[in-house]
Design an enzyme around this catalytic site. Structure first.
Site, PDB file in Angstrom:
ATOM      1  N   LYS A 200       7.700  -4.358  -3.913  1.00  0.00           N
ATOM      2  CA  LYS A 200       6.351  -4.584  -4.615  1.00  0.00           C
ATOM      3  C   LYS A 200       5.421  -3.610  -4.554  1.00  0.00           C
ATOM      4  CE  LYS A 200       2.290  -6.589  -3.811  1.00  0.00           C
ATOM      5  NZ  LYS A 200       1.690  -6.179  -4.707  1.00  0.00           N
ATOM      6  N   GLU A 274       2.458   1.338   7.914  1.00  0.00           N
ATOM      7  CA  GLU A 274       1.506   2.455   7.775  1.00  0.00           C
ATOM      8  C   GLU A 274       0.212   1.925   7.164  1.00  0.00           C
ATOM      9  OE1 GLU A 274       2.759   5.469   8.516  1.00  0.00           O
ATOM     10  OE2 GLU A 274       4.710   5.484   8.087  1.00  0.00           O
ATOM     11  N   CYS A 308      -4.557   8.013   2.812  1.00  0.00           N
ATOM     12  CA  CYS A 308      -4.637   7.586   4.241  1.00  0.00           C
ATOM     13  C   CYS A 308      -5.289   8.439   5.295  1.00  0.00           C
ATOM     14  CB  CYS A 308      -3.627   6.696   4.544  1.00  0.00           C
ATOM     15  SG  CYS A 308      -1.907   7.733   4.365  1.00  0.00           S
ATOM     16  N   GLU A 405     -12.951   2.885   6.771  1.00  0.00           N
ATOM     17  CA  GLU A 405     -12.361   3.819   5.702  1.00  0.00           C
ATOM     18  C   GLU A 405     -12.970   3.667   4.378  1.00  0.00           C
ATOM     19  OE1 GLU A 405      -8.240   2.597   4.847  1.00  0.00           O
ATOM     20  OE2 GLU A 405      -7.773   4.630   4.771  1.00  0.00           O
TER      21      GLU A 405
HETATM   22  P1  NAD Z   1      -3.986  -3.173   0.276  1.00  0.00           P
HETATM   23  O1  NAD Z   1      -3.662  -3.558   1.588  1.00  0.00           O
HETATM   24  O2  NAD Z   1      -5.067  -3.998  -0.329  1.00  0.00           O
HETATM   25  O3  NAD Z   1      -2.632  -3.495  -0.804  1.00  0.00           O
HETATM   26  C1  NAD Z   1      -1.531  -2.659  -0.455  1.00  0.00           C
HETATM   27  C2  NAD Z   1      -0.300  -3.526  -0.909  1.00  0.00           C
HETATM   28  O4  NAD Z   1      -0.308  -4.780  -0.054  1.00  0.00           O
HETATM   29  C3  NAD Z   1      -0.741  -3.815  -2.468  1.00  0.00           C
HETATM   30  O5  NAD Z   1       0.615  -4.094  -3.002  1.00  0.00           O
HETATM   31  C4  NAD Z   1      -1.068  -5.439  -2.186  1.00  0.00           C
HETATM   32  O6  NAD Z   1      -0.667  -6.403  -3.086  1.00  0.00           O
HETATM   33  C5  NAD Z   1      -0.311  -5.787  -0.985  1.00  0.00           C
HETATM   34  N1  NAD Z   1      -1.253  -6.948  -0.078  1.00  0.00           N
HETATM   35  C6  NAD Z   1      -2.370  -7.073  -0.020  1.00  0.00           C
HETATM   36  N2  NAD Z   1      -2.377  -8.021   1.229  1.00  0.00           N
HETATM   37  C7  NAD Z   1      -1.392  -8.420   1.688  1.00  0.00           C
HETATM   38  C8  NAD Z   1      -0.934  -9.282   2.449  1.00  0.00           C
HETATM   39  N3  NAD Z   1      -1.924 -10.106   3.121  1.00  0.00           N
HETATM   40  N4  NAD Z   1       0.448  -9.634   2.599  1.00  0.00           N
HETATM   41  C9  NAD Z   1       1.240  -8.922   1.837  1.00  0.00           C
HETATM   42  N5  NAD Z   1       0.865  -7.759   0.886  1.00  0.00           N
HETATM   43  C10 NAD Z   1      -0.042  -7.760   0.577  1.00  0.00           C
HETATM   44  O7  NAD Z   1      -4.296  -1.595   0.192  1.00  0.00           O
HETATM   45  P2  NAD Z   1      -4.473  -0.700  -1.133  1.00  0.00           P
HETATM   46  O8  NAD Z   1      -6.128  -1.040  -1.263  1.00  0.00           O
HETATM   47  O9  NAD Z   1      -3.553  -0.868  -2.033  1.00  0.00           O
HETATM   48  O10 NAD Z   1      -4.607   0.826  -0.543  1.00  0.00           O
HETATM   49  C11 NAD Z   1      -5.306   1.217   0.232  1.00  0.00           C
HETATM   50  C12 NAD Z   1      -4.992   1.293   1.833  1.00  0.00           C
HETATM   51  O11 NAD Z   1      -3.608   1.802   2.184  1.00  0.00           O
HETATM   52  C13 NAD Z   1      -6.001   2.116   2.518  1.00  0.00           C
HETATM   53  O12 NAD Z   1      -6.220   1.348   3.973  1.00  0.00           O
HETATM   54  C14 NAD Z   1      -5.064   3.272   3.152  1.00  0.00           C
HETATM   55  O13 NAD Z   1      -5.611   3.842   4.331  1.00  0.00           O
HETATM   56  C15 NAD Z   1      -3.831   2.693   3.173  1.00  0.00           C
HETATM   57  N6  NAD Z   1      -2.727   3.604   2.974  1.00  0.00           N
HETATM   58  C16 NAD Z   1      -1.834   4.047   3.942  1.00  0.00           C
HETATM   59  C17 NAD Z   1      -0.838   5.080   3.995  1.00  0.00           C
HETATM   60  C18 NAD Z   1      -0.188   5.348   5.104  1.00  0.00           C
HETATM   61  O14 NAD Z   1       0.815   5.991   5.208  1.00  0.00           O
HETATM   62  N7  NAD Z   1      -0.732   5.124   6.564  1.00  0.00           N
HETATM   63  C19 NAD Z   1      -0.663   5.628   2.754  1.00  0.00           C
HETATM   64  C20 NAD Z   1      -1.456   4.889   1.852  1.00  0.00           C
HETATM   65  C21 NAD Z   1      -2.558   4.169   1.826  1.00  0.00           C
END
Ligand code: NAD
Length: 502
Positions: A200, A274, A308, A405
């Protein structure tokens, strides 16, 4: 190199044709509409305009995709395929990514707002390297042999061995900051291990994954091995709660990771998470100021701070503090913002109006709590979701911006007087993803490498990743390391096999 990308008109036309095709879901090797028929706008961050619509999946589509993935997993054509044959398929996919690198870069730049050279020579190259490296693991998944005692069965000698078997059908959920790279980091080790996948993408950036699925089919990867369900949180939740999904690999926010952990308890499925970060960049007193400025700028402004591991907390020895803050502010003020194809642009927009407003909210909050604005701190007039690179000086650990963050081009700076204080400040966070220390003092560098509580520590570097080097978080930045050998462990289960031999 960069200008070749900007001028690749064939790639431009091909990328546009793909975007105009308004792709559906990718299930069982086919483009299919969502069962409910809904579609979602895809918005170009550089203009704020809708570029196409893609299918908006629901839990019913997840059911369909999981069935396709299960059928592919149980078929002899994937899991039981000779490892070398599976490796060859992954390399064939890499060949096609190489062939279409300019197209993929344009799709990614349109979807994310990245400048084209960054998408082409950063994202696509990183994705390719990761896929090629991981393809090689297909033939190197090994177990151990053990001479057990079983002392309560005195007259029999036993032999045991372990094997690693694919975990099964994997649900993979990724964010919007590096859509292609994240997709490859997820699908490559899963497929190398013999798993099948329902991926997804983030709702804001569905396009490169959908293009990738077509390349996988062209490469000869059997139908159902890689399925893509676009859509929002509902799709992610359906994957997490699905009884026939064996594992979830998630990259995204810590809040979503916590929700996933709770929901996954019902089926006890395997998880790797992650999550977010608030990574420190520590400048020790012997670091030359130009090196500190360049290092700190790269640590925070790379990918517009939407990383991240972004170096968002800059801890500077008091003897260098004023000079480094001033140099970094000048660097921020000198950066040219622009659309992906703008040859002058050094930084693109943020992903969405929502994200831009969120970033601005953190900046305003920090200033209200007494920090000082040294550069940026505003969204320029005009179309698109641009935000000026921002330097906030004189922050303190009590401020919200020290703890949470931002995920944008915003760095806070704090002075310190002793190494102990620097290490305490660096570790004063619930996160533990990245950290860097800048110094020519080998002993100090090693003291910090040992003392920093983070999964990824850099010395005189920041944000550099390689497919051979494991990457993952500590504390509330998640668990399970991607890349390197560790990635294979995430997608395999250990089985022990014991038999009498004498
Ligand atoms: P997000 O958590 O809002 O969404 C990430 C993904 O998860 C999207 O596809 C979203 O639709 C889905 N999602 C959201 N809530 C969910 C749930 N409860 N159950 C299942 N799926 C769900 O994050 P974002 O705003 O898209 O991305 C930014 C975040 O991602 C930041 O916190 C960043 O640090 C983190 N990130 C971490 C890494 C890493 O490797 N540690 C890498 C890139 C981004």
């Amino acid at each position: 190199m960069a200008s070749a990308v900007l001028e690749a008109t064939d790639a431009k036309a091909a990328a546009q044709a793909f975007i105009d095709s308004a792709p559906g879901l990718w299930i069982g090797g086919q483009d299919v509409p969502a069962i409910a028929g809904a579609r979602r706008d895809v918005i170009e961050p550089a203009t704020g305009k809708v570029v196409c619509m893609v299918a908006e999946g629901t839990a019913h589509d997840v059911d369909r995709a999981v069935s396709a993935a299960r059928a592919a997993f149980e078929s002899p054509e994937w899991r039981r395929m000779k490892p070398l044959a599976r490796e060859r398929l992954l390399h064939r996919l890499a060949d096609l990514i190489e062939r279409d690198a300019d197209i993929l870069a344009r799709i990614e730049a349109t979807d994310t707002g990245k400048i084209l050279p960054a998408a082409r020579h950063g994202d696509v190259v990183i994705a390719l390297d990761s896929l090629r490296y991981t393809a090689g693991w297909t033939t190197k998944i090994e177990g151990t042999t053990i001479n057990p005692s079983f002392s309560y069965i005195p007259d029999v000698t036993f032999s045991s061995r372990t094997v690693r078997e694919p975990v099964g059908v994997v649900g993979q959920i990724i964010p919007w900051n590096f859509p292609l790279v994240m997709a490859i980091w997820k699908i490559a080790p899963a497929m190398a291990a013999g798993c099948t996948v329902v991926l997804k993408p983030a709702e804001d950036t569905p396009l490169s994954a959908l293009y990738l699925a077509r390349l996988a089919a062209e490469a000869g990867i059997p139908a159902g091995v890689l399925n893509i369900v676009t859509g929002g949180r509902e799709v992610g939740v359906a994957l997490v709660e699905h009884a026939d999904v064996d594992k979830i690999a998630f990259t995204g926010s810590t809040a979503a990771g916590q929700d996933i952990q709770r929901r996954a308890a019902g089926t006890m499925k395997r998880l790797s998470l992650e999550l977010g970060g608030k990574s420190p960049v520590v400048v020790l007193p012997d670091c030359p100021v130009p090196m500190a400025v360049e290092g700190a700028a790269g640590a925070i402004f790379f990918n517009h701070g939407q990383v991240c591991t972004a170096g968002s907390r800059l801890l500077i020895h008091r003897s260098l503090y004023a000079q480094v803050v001033e140099g970094l502010a000048a660097a921020a003020n000198g950066m040219t913002l622009g659309a992906p194809a703008d040859a002058q642009a050094q930084m693109g927009p943020l992903i969405s109006a929502r994200q831009r407003d969120r970033v601005n909210g953190y900046v305003e909050g920090a200033l209200a709590q007494g920090a000082r604005l040294a550069a940026g701190g505003f969204a320029p007039e005009g179309d698109g979701f641009f935000y000026r690179p921002t330097v906030i000086a004189d922050a303190t650990p009590e401020m919200t911006i020290f703890r949470e963050e931002v995920f944008g081009p915003v760095v806070i700076a704090l002075p310190f007087d002793t190494e102990e204080e620097a290490l305490r400040l660096a570790n004063d966070t619930c996160f533990g993803l990245g950290a860097s220390v800048w110094t020519g003092d080998l002993h100090a560098a090693n003291r910090f490498a040992a003392g920093l509580k983070a999964g990824n520590v850099w010395i005189n570097a920041h944000n550099i990743l390689d497919p051979a080097v494991p990457f993952g978080g500590w504390k509330m930045s998640g668990y399970g390391h991607e890349l390197g050998h560790s990635a294979i462990d995430l997608y395999t289960e250990v089985k022990s096999v014991t038999m009498p031999v004498l």
